[in-house]
Write a protein that holds these residues in place. Structure first.
Motif, PDB file in Angstrom:
ATOM      1  N   LEU A   1      13.152  30.546  38.253  1.00 56.92           N
ATOM      2  CA  LEU A   1      14.073  30.705  39.536  1.00 56.92           C
ATOM      3  C   LEU A   1      14.353  31.835  39.916  1.00 56.92           C
ATOM      4  CD1 LEU A   1      15.943  27.284  38.870  1.00 56.92           C
ATOM      5  CD2 LEU A   1      13.904  27.601  40.204  1.00 56.92           C
ATOM      6  N   ALA A   2      14.879  31.901  41.202  1.00 52.97           N
ATOM      7  CA  ALA A   2      15.526  33.198  41.629  1.00 52.97           C
ATOM      8  C   ALA A   2      16.878  33.598  40.784  1.00 52.97           C
ATOM      9  CB  ALA A   2      15.806  33.314  43.259  1.00 52.97           C
ATOM     10  N   PRO A   3      16.937  35.001  40.516  1.00 52.81           N
ATOM     11  CA  PRO A   3      18.144  35.386  39.680  1.00 52.81           C
ATOM     12  C   PRO A   3      19.446  35.040  40.276  1.00 52.81           C
ATOM     13  CG  PRO A   3      17.165  37.184  40.385  1.00 52.81           C
ATOM     14  CD  PRO A   3      16.237  36.047  40.815  1.00 52.81           C
ATOM     15  N   ARG A   4      20.447  34.468  39.425  1.00 56.16           N
ATOM     16  CA  ARG A   4      21.896  34.489  40.117  1.00 56.16           C
ATOM     17  C   ARG A   4      22.727  35.382  39.245  1.00 56.16           C
ATOM     18  NH1 ARG A   4      24.212  29.720  38.578  1.00 56.16           N
ATOM     19  NH2 ARG A   4      22.625  29.335  37.011  1.00 56.16           N
ATOM     20  N   GLN A   5      23.629  35.661  39.633  1.00 56.91           N
ATOM     21  CA  GLN A   5      24.486  36.784  39.064  1.00 56.91           C
ATOM     22  C   GLN A   5      25.949  36.676  39.274  1.00 56.91           C
ATOM     23  OE1 GLN A   5      23.872  40.983  39.776  1.00 56.91           O
ATOM     24  NE2 GLN A   5      23.456  40.366  42.129  1.00 56.91           N
ATOM     25  N   ARG A   6      26.778  37.276  38.087  1.00 54.18           N
ATOM     26  CA  ARG A   6      28.187  37.329  38.190  1.00 54.18           C
ATOM     27  C   ARG A   6      28.716  38.269  37.511  1.00 54.18           C
ATOM     28  NH1 ARG A   6      30.952  32.949  33.947  1.00 54.18           N
ATOM     29  NH2 ARG A   6      29.288  33.316  32.435  1.00 54.18           N
ATOM     30  N   VAL A   7      30.185  38.745  37.935  1.00 56.36           N
ATOM     31  CA  VAL A   7      30.708  39.795  37.376  1.00 56.36           C
ATOM     32  C   VAL A   7      31.996  39.212  36.553  1.00 56.36           C
ATOM     33  CG1 VAL A   7      31.907  41.946  37.522  1.00 56.36           C
ATOM     34  CG2 VAL A   7      29.921  41.377  38.918  1.00 56.36           C
ATOM     35  N   VAL A   8      32.406  39.633  35.422  1.00 52.67           N
ATOM     36  CA  VAL A   8      33.153  39.200  34.437  1.00 52.67           C
ATOM     37  C   VAL A   8      33.876  40.172  33.710  1.00 52.67           C
ATOM     38  CG1 VAL A   8      32.252  36.792  34.479  1.00 52.67           C
ATOM     39  CG2 VAL A   8      32.012  38.456  32.426  1.00 52.67           C
ATOM     40  N   SER A   9      35.380  40.036  33.392  1.00 50.55           N
ATOM     41  CA  SER A   9      36.050  40.716  32.525  1.00 50.55           C
ATOM     42  C   SER A   9      36.355  39.874  31.312  1.00 50.55           C
ATOM     43  CB  SER A   9      37.250  41.604  33.269  1.00 50.55           C
ATOM     44  OG  SER A   9      37.979  40.386  33.565  1.00 50.55           O
ATOM     45  N   VAL A  10      36.943  40.461  30.142  1.00 51.88           N
ATOM     46  CA  VAL A  10      37.328  39.468  29.241  1.00 51.88           C
ATOM     47  C   VAL A  10      38.195  38.557  29.338  1.00 51.88           C
ATOM     48  CG1 VAL A  10      36.429  41.212  27.498  1.00 51.88           C
ATOM     49  CG2 VAL A  10      38.815  41.375  28.237  1.00 51.88           C
ATOM     50  N   ASP A  11      39.465  38.846  30.392  1.00 52.54           N
ATOM     51  CA  ASP A  11      40.299  38.090  30.581  1.00 52.54           C
ATOM     52  C   ASP A  11      40.544  37.612  32.200  1.00 52.54           C
ATOM     53  OD1 ASP A  11      40.975  40.355  32.102  1.00 52.54           O
ATOM     54  OD2 ASP A  11      42.717  41.155  30.939  1.00 52.54           O
ATOM     55  N   GLY A  12      39.279  37.963  32.900  1.00 56.21           N
ATOM     56  CA  GLY A  12      39.205  37.493  34.242  1.00 56.21           C
ATOM     57  C   GLY A  12      40.011  38.234  35.254  1.00 56.21           C
ATOM     58  N   GLU A  13      40.728  39.478  34.815  1.00 53.54           N
ATOM     59  CA  GLU A  13      41.625  40.218  35.840  1.00 53.54           C
ATOM     60  C   GLU A  13      40.455  41.164  36.021  1.00 53.54           C
ATOM     61  OE1 GLU A  13      44.508  39.591  36.717  1.00 53.54           O
ATOM     62  OE2 GLU A  13      44.402  37.814  35.523  1.00 53.54           O
ATOM     63  N   PRO A  14      40.944  41.874  37.339  1.00 52.57           N
ATOM     64  CA  PRO A  14      40.170  43.013  37.809  1.00 52.57           C
ATOM     65  C   PRO A  14      40.261  44.142  36.935  1.00 52.57           C
ATOM     66  CG  PRO A  14      41.573  41.857  39.751  1.00 52.57           C
ATOM     67  CD  PRO A  14      41.930  41.325  38.258  1.00 52.57           C
ATOM     68  N   VAL A  15      39.047  44.945  36.968  1.00 47.74           N
ATOM     69  CA  VAL A  15      39.323  46.062  36.053  1.00 47.74           C
ATOM     70  C   VAL A  15      39.270  47.382  36.894  1.00 47.74           C
ATOM     71  CG1 VAL A  15      38.126  45.162  34.461  1.00 47.74           C
ATOM     72  CG2 VAL A  15      36.743  46.419  36.002  1.00 47.74           C
ATOM     73  N   ARG A  16      39.811  48.378  36.285  1.00 51.58           N
ATOM     74  CA  ARG A  16      39.779  49.828  36.992  1.00 51.58           C
ATOM     75  C   ARG A  16      38.593  50.388  36.686  1.00 51.58           C
ATOM     76  NH1 ARG A  16      43.099  51.096  41.220  1.00 51.58           N
ATOM     77  NH2 ARG A  16      44.120  53.001  41.126  1.00 51.58           N
ATOM     78  N   THR A  17      37.862  51.035  37.688  1.00 52.67           N
ATOM     79  CA  THR A  17      36.559  51.809  37.397  1.00 52.67           C
ATOM     80  C   THR A  17      36.750  53.182  36.882  1.00 52.67           C
ATOM     81  OG1 THR A  17      36.196  52.482  39.847  1.00 52.67           O
ATOM     82  CG2 THR A  17      35.627  50.271  39.282  1.00 52.67           C
ATOM     83  N   ALA A  18      35.764  53.922  36.603  1.00 50.54           N
ATOM     84  CA  ALA A  18      35.914  55.416  36.124  1.00 50.54           C
ATOM     85  C   ALA A  18      36.435  56.240  37.591  1.00 50.54           C
ATOM     86  CB  ALA A  18      34.543  55.789  35.606  1.00 50.54           C
ATOM     87  N   ALA A  19      36.238  55.729  38.694  1.00 47.36           N
ATOM     88  CA  ALA A  19      36.647  56.622  39.830  1.00 47.36           C
ATOM     89  C   ALA A  19      37.954  56.354  40.206  1.00 47.36           C
ATOM     90  CB  ALA A  19      35.381  56.335  40.990  1.00 47.36           C
ATOM     91  N   GLY A  20      38.555  55.075  39.390  1.00 42.87           N
ATOM     92  CA  GLY A  20      39.864  54.812  40.001  1.00 42.87           C
ATOM     93  C   GLY A  20      39.922  53.707  40.838  1.00 42.87           C
ATOM     94  N   ARG A  21      39.000  53.068  41.200  1.00 39.33           N
ATOM     95  CA  ARG A  21      38.877  52.060  42.142  1.00 39.33           C
ATOM     96  C   ARG A  21      39.032  50.518  41.463  1.00 39.33           C
ATOM     97  NH1 ARG A  21      37.144  53.581  47.103  1.00 39.33           N
ATOM     98  NH2 ARG A  21      36.416  55.686  47.305  1.00 39.33           N
ATOM     99  N   THR A  22      39.606  49.648  42.199  1.00 40.60           N
ATOM    100  CA  THR A  22      39.837  48.086  41.581  1.00 40.60           C
ATOM    101  C   THR A  22      38.470  47.483  41.592  1.00 40.60           C
ATOM    102  OG1 THR A  22      42.273  48.297  41.951  1.00 40.60           O
ATOM    103  CG2 THR A  22      40.989  46.004  41.845  1.00 40.60           C
ATOM    104  N   LEU A  23      37.953  46.916  40.801  1.00 39.64           N
ATOM    105  CA  LEU A  23      36.782  46.057  40.727  1.00 39.64           C
ATOM    106  C   LEU A  23      37.337  44.688  40.529  1.00 39.64           C
ATOM    107  CD1 LEU A  23      33.630  45.827  40.826  1.00 39.64           C
ATOM    108  CD2 LEU A  23      33.659  46.194  38.483  1.00 39.64           C
TER     109      LEU A  23
END
Length: 336
Positions: free
Chosen positions: A41-63
């Protein structure tokens, strides 16, 4: 399901590219531009962290993320992929691997692999896979300037730091940050079909590269080991001829076995491979700065057989000597 596991410091560009690649794959499949094998089937995707909280990227942005990583419902056919950690130096990476969130991530990766999930990582995140022991006894690659550190830390892994993407036993690894694009295309080819990967690459104008050796800067492969510095000096002073391991050992006041051990520990390669890299680096310099014929360049860096030189050059750089000269000429013309 393709699950992207992110940590604080995740590299912004590779994460965005990965989402675009999988999203484009889903669109081309749903538009009927590519026919998938039966049952896929067509691919599905999601983004997760270990605790479900947003992360701070290398550029200092909230993901923002879609939730916390969980293994319920994941198994064979699913993918867990880790983009680079955004760590540029060995000390930063060593400190990151001690962070509680990454320690938990290592545990999750090991458990996912045990369930048959396809696990993958690029750049410095390959260290997470290695720490989870899923690379033991397998081949892998990582970002080229961290190759020696990787080899020292994970001796059970057969490192191919010249390769852009390596698949071994169902585990995928990729080199420097933007090799994450190559990694995602390889995953699409493996889990869906090669035609999907080719179509996505064409739509996104992504070139298909097999080697990251052409991007290596030999200064970054240097070592504090005086034996390696002596070896480099000896080889660069004798580029016009091939040197035996015994000659290299005498020049560094070591035995062949000791020299091999020191070079493997410091650079993750054999003395002969290091010498070959130095010869190819000089060949690149000559191709870009002179008009010497390729056969003459080969002779100047110790290859009496031009055909053998061409094979070695292509293996080390991912392109032919003529292509390297042409690319350099076009780059200079564009700069003017």
């Amino acid at each position: 399901m393709i699950t992207h596991l992110v940590f604080d410091g995740v590299a912004d560009g590779p994460m965005g590219v990965a989402l675009d690649i999988v999203g484009t794959a889903a669109r081309v499949v749903r538009a009927g531009l590519v026919t998938l094998p039966q049952g896929r089937l067509a691919p599905r995707q999601r983004v997760v962290s270990v605790d479900g909280e947003p992360v701070r990227t290398a550029a200092g942005r909230t993901l923002a993320v879609d939730g916390a990583l969980g293994l319920r419902g994941l198994g064979p056919g699913d993918v867990l992929v880790l983009p680079g950690l955004g760590m540029a130096t060995p000390p930063e990476l060593a400190a990151a691997l001690e962070r509680p969130d990454i320690v938990r991530g290592v545990e999750w990766v090991a458990r996912a692999a045990a369930k048959g999930v396809l696990v993958a990582a690029s750049c410095s995140a390959t260290f997470v896979l290695a720490a989870a022991r899923v690379l033991d006894g397998r081949r892998a690659t990582t970002t080229w300037w961290l190759g020696p550190v990787f080899t020292q830390r994970f001796p059970r892994v057969s490192l191919r730091s010249d390769r852009m993407v390596v698949e071994s036993g169902g585990v995928f690894t990729a080199g420097s940050a933007f090799a994450h694009a190559d990694l995602m295309l390889a995953i699409l080819a493996h889990t869906l079909s090669p035609s999907v990967a080719h179509t996505v690459a064409r739509y996104l104008v992504l070139d298909e590269r097999e080697s990251q050796a052409r991007y290596m800067v030999l200064d970054h492969l240097g070592s504090s080991d005086p034996v390696i510095r002596q070896l480099e000096s000896f080889v660069t002073s004798n580029l016009e001829r091939q040197s035996t391991i015994h000659e290299m050992a005498r020049a560094t006041a070591t035995s062949p076995r000791t020299l091999a051990r020191r070079v493997a520990k410091g650079l993750g390669m054999t003395p002969q491979q290091f010498a070959q890299r130095l010869r190819v680096a000089q060949a690149v310099h000559l191709l870009e700065t002179t008009q010497h014929p390729v056969d003459e360049v080969a002779a100047r860096v110790g290859y009496a057989d031009p055909a053998a030189f061409r094979r070695v050059f292509r293996r080390e750089t991912g392109e032919t000597p003529r292509a390297r000269r042409t690319r350099s000429t076009l780059r200079e013309a564009g700069a003017r």
